[in-house]
Design a protein around this motif. Structure first.
Motif, PDB file in Angstrom:
ATOM      1  N   ARG A  12      -0.937  35.105  10.803  1.00  0.00           N
ATOM      2  CA  ARG A  12       0.406  35.464  10.336  1.00  0.00           C
ATOM      3  C   ARG A  12       0.375  36.735   9.483  1.00  0.00           C
TER       4      ARG A  12
ATOM      5  N   SER B 195       0.173  39.589  11.871  1.00  0.00           N
ATOM      6  CA  SER B 195       1.468  39.822  12.516  1.00  0.00           C
ATOM      7  C   SER B 195       2.446  40.531  11.589  1.00  0.00           C
ATOM      8  N   ASP B 196       2.292  40.334  10.291  1.00  0.00           N
ATOM      9  CA  ASP B 196       3.165  40.979   9.316  1.00  0.00           C
ATOM     10  C   ASP B 196       2.622  42.326   8.836  1.00  0.00           C
TER      11      ASP B 196
ATOM     12  N   TRP C 221      -0.755  43.223   7.992  1.00  0.00           N
ATOM     13  CA  TRP C 221      -2.022  43.356   7.265  1.00  0.00           C
ATOM     14  C   TRP C 221      -3.127  43.759   8.243  1.00  0.00           C
TER      15      TRP C 221
ATOM     16  N   ARG D 217       5.060  32.244   4.028  1.00  0.00           N
ATOM     17  CA  ARG D 217       6.003  33.287   3.624  1.00  0.00           C
ATOM     18  C   ARG D 217       6.049  33.434   2.102  1.00  0.00           C
TER      19      ARG D 217
ATOM     20  N   ARG E 135       2.762  35.102   1.030  1.00  0.00           N
ATOM     21  CA  ARG E 135       2.836  36.527   1.380  1.00  0.00           C
ATOM     22  C   ARG E 135       3.675  37.298   0.370  1.00  0.00           C
ATOM     23  N   ASP E 136       4.823  36.751   0.019  1.00  0.00           N
ATOM     24  CA  ASP E 136       5.700  37.442  -0.920  1.00  0.00           C
ATOM     25  C   ASP E 136       5.093  37.484  -2.321  1.00  0.00           C
TER      26      ASP E 136
ATOM     27  N   ALA F 279       5.743  41.809   2.431  1.00  0.00           N
ATOM     28  CA  ALA F 279       5.282  42.144   3.762  1.00  0.00           C
ATOM     29  C   ALA F 279       4.756  43.572   3.789  1.00  0.00           C
TER      30      ALA F 279
ATOM     31  N   ARG G  76       4.406  47.697   8.863  1.00  0.00           N
ATOM     32  CA  ARG G  76       3.754  47.678  10.167  1.00  0.00           C
ATOM     33  C   ARG G  76       3.262  49.074  10.517  1.00  0.00           C
TER      34      ARG G  76
END
Length: 231
Positions: free
Chosen positions: A54, A57-58, A60, A216, A219-220, A225, A228
């Protein structure tokens, strides 16, 4: 064209050239802190496969995500010394000044020992405890070995770890816990004074690393995020 017009012509041309010049490119965003994942008892680095995917995908980069594996029967103090070496290697290879630590279960204890006693608070930006038995759990009486003894309520290891400031240094501490976690008993063992303590939905102990909602929030917490590539 009269003399007065000629006098102002260079300034006019200069202004027009400045307007026509292309805008300077925006500086590239700084890469996110490297993330070092610390698993729990009787587990290994593959416990983080879903969460690491994940993060990728965000945005990293894969080389900023480190799913470390260590022997879980050894003392958490020994694991903390090994974690210190891992963090130093990650900082040296990445050029970053700090890492983020994302931990599950017993991984919270060795990482806290690192932060409190081995200078880790100067090398870690954000710390995450998912279902960590930070004040001990009665279920550790059902397993053996040094690390299990250290997880038992009232152990000497926990007494020293929780003495004084539970969240030392400038690190941004956060914990997640659930009343449905049957491994951490009592459920209040996870929360720390000075941390952002979040009650998760009804999650079993091993579900924290795979839950999308918890991801989520983690991550925050560690920085939001990441941009990309190409954005």
């Amino acid at each position: 064209m009269n003399t007065q017009t000629l006098r102002f012509l260079p300034a006019v041309l200069s202004a027009l050239a400045a307007c026509a010049a292309p805008a300077a490119a925006a500086p590239a965003p700084a890469p996110p802190d490297p993330v070092v994942f610390v698993h729990g008892w009787n587990s290994d680095g593959t416990a983080w496969n879903t969460m690491a995917a994940r993060f990728r995908s965000d945005g990293w980069p894969a080389d900023r995500l480190h799913q470390w594996t260590y022997p879980t029967a050894q003392s958490n103090a020994t694991t903390a010394e090994q974690l210190a070496a891992v963090v130093d290697r990650v900082l040296a290879s990445s050029g970053a000044s700090r890492v983020d630590l994302v931990t599950h279960s017993m991984g919270s204890l060795s990482s806290r020992h690192y932060l409190k006693n081995l200078g880790g608070d100067a090398k870690v930006d954000a710390w995450v405890s998912l279902a960590g038995p930070n004040h001990g759990t009665g279920t550790a009486r059902w397993c053996g070995g040094t690390s299990c003894v250290e997880m038992r309520p009232g152990s000497a290891f926990l007494g020293a770890l929780n003495a004084g400031d539970e969240t030392p240094g400038p690190v941004r501490y956060a914990t997640w816990w659930s009343s449905c976690d049957m491994i951490n008993q009592p459920a209040g063992t996870v929360a720390l004074d000075g941390a952002v303590n979040t009650r998760a939905p009804c999650l079993q102990h091993t579900a924290f690393t795979d839950d999308a909602g918890v991801y989520r929030e983690v991550r925050d917490h560690i920085g939001g995020a990441a941009p990309r590539a190409g954005s």
